[in-house]
Motif scaffolding. Structure first.
Motif, PDB file in Angstrom:
ATOM      1  N   ILE A   1       0.898  -1.151   0.000  1.00  0.00           N
ATOM      2  CA  ILE A   1       0.000   0.000   0.000  1.00  0.00           C
ATOM      3  C   ILE A   1       0.935   1.199   0.000  1.00  0.00           C
ATOM      4  O   ILE A   1       1.916   1.233   0.757  1.00  0.00           O
TER       5      ILE A   1
ATOM      6  N   SER B   1       1.517   5.703  -0.872  1.00  0.00           N
ATOM      7  CA  SER B   1       1.089   7.047  -1.259  1.00  0.00           C
ATOM      8  C   SER B   1       2.335   7.789  -1.695  1.00  0.00           C
ATOM      9  O   SER B   1       3.355   7.752  -0.999  1.00  0.00           O
TER      10      SER B   1
ATOM     11  N   THR C   1      -1.987   7.421  -4.902  1.00  0.00           N
ATOM     12  CA  THR C   1      -2.133   6.487  -3.786  1.00  0.00           C
ATOM     13  C   THR C   1      -2.986   5.294  -4.187  1.00  0.00           C
ATOM     14  O   THR C   1      -3.786   5.383  -5.117  1.00  0.00           O
ATOM     15  N   ASN C   2      -2.784   4.198  -3.475  1.00  0.00           N
ATOM     16  CA  ASN C   2      -3.688   3.064  -3.623  1.00  0.00           C
ATOM     17  C   ASN C   2      -4.324   2.726  -2.265  1.00  0.00           C
ATOM     18  O   ASN C   2      -4.915   1.673  -2.107  1.00  0.00           O
ATOM     19  N   GLU C   3      -4.192   3.626  -1.306  1.00  0.00           N
ATOM     20  CA  GLU C   3      -4.828   3.428  -0.003  1.00  0.00           C
ATOM     21  C   GLU C   3      -6.329   3.301  -0.201  1.00  0.00           C
ATOM     22  O   GLU C   3      -6.929   4.061  -0.947  1.00  0.00           O
ATOM     23  N   GLY C   4      -6.917   2.327   0.448  1.00  0.00           N
ATOM     24  CA  GLY C   4      -8.344   2.089   0.305  1.00  0.00           C
ATOM     25  C   GLY C   4      -8.688   1.235  -0.906  1.00  0.00           C
ATOM     26  O   GLY C   4      -9.848   0.921  -1.137  1.00  0.00           O
ATOM     27  N   GLY C   5      -7.686   0.861  -1.684  1.00  0.00           N
ATOM     28  CA  GLY C   5      -7.901   0.030  -2.870  1.00  0.00           C
ATOM     29  C   GLY C   5      -7.097  -1.251  -2.770  1.00  0.00           C
ATOM     30  O   GLY C   5      -6.676  -1.666  -1.697  1.00  0.00           O
ATOM     31  N   LYS C   6      -6.881  -1.865  -3.914  1.00  0.00           N
ATOM     32  CA  LYS C   6      -6.112  -3.106  -3.959  1.00  0.00           C
ATOM     33  C   LYS C   6      -4.628  -2.798  -3.782  1.00  0.00           C
ATOM     34  O   LYS C   6      -4.126  -1.821  -4.341  1.00  0.00           O
TER      35      LYS C   6
END
Length: 136
Positions: free
Chosen positions: A55, A57, A68-73
């Motif tokens: 993960i 950012s 960012t990929n926070e909150g995603g895959k």
């Protein structure tokens, strides 16, 4: 020179504001990656060829999140397979599952003189939060 001073100040502000750490918490690798360990991991480091999931950012020099990929895959890549910038391969090999870093990657371990047109300026220093969530 002025750009270097501004970048250094922005970096210090980002560290203090976003993590409330002191300069003594910052570690530096032999290649020049600066990092602060935010969270300890399990102590088992990925080996070349293993797949890691992270993960992350990416922030601007002023601390604004620009990717960012926070909150995603989680983003998945194979270590030392030239799938990511050299700075990521180096940093992730020093991390373990569950570990989270704030790291500053110098241009030569990022996108270098070319940058990424319209996205990352040539010779840009890169600022990342990276958390290793899985190693296979």
């Amino acid at each position: 020179m002025k750009k270097s001073i501004i970048t250094a100040l922005a970096c210090i502000v980002t560290l203090f504001v976003s993590m409330s750490v002191s300069a003594s918490d910052t570690l530096v690798t032999a290649s020049g990656i600066k990092y602060v360990r935010i969270k300890e991991g399990d102590g088992i480091h990925p080996q070349p060829g293993q797949t890691v999931k992270v993960i992350y950012s990416r922030k601007s020099s002023t601390g604004r999140v620009v990717e960012t990929n926070e909150g995603g895959k989680p983003f998945k890549f194979q270590v030392d397979n030239h799938e990511v910038i050299p700075g990521w391969d180096e940093a992730v090999k020093l991390m373990s599952k569950g570990e989270k870093w704030y790291c500053i990657i110098p241009s030569e371990l990022g996108y270098g003189k070319k940058g990424v047109e319209g996205v990352i300026a040539p010779n840009a220093t890169l600022y990342f939060y990276i958390e290793v969530v899985d190693i296979k």
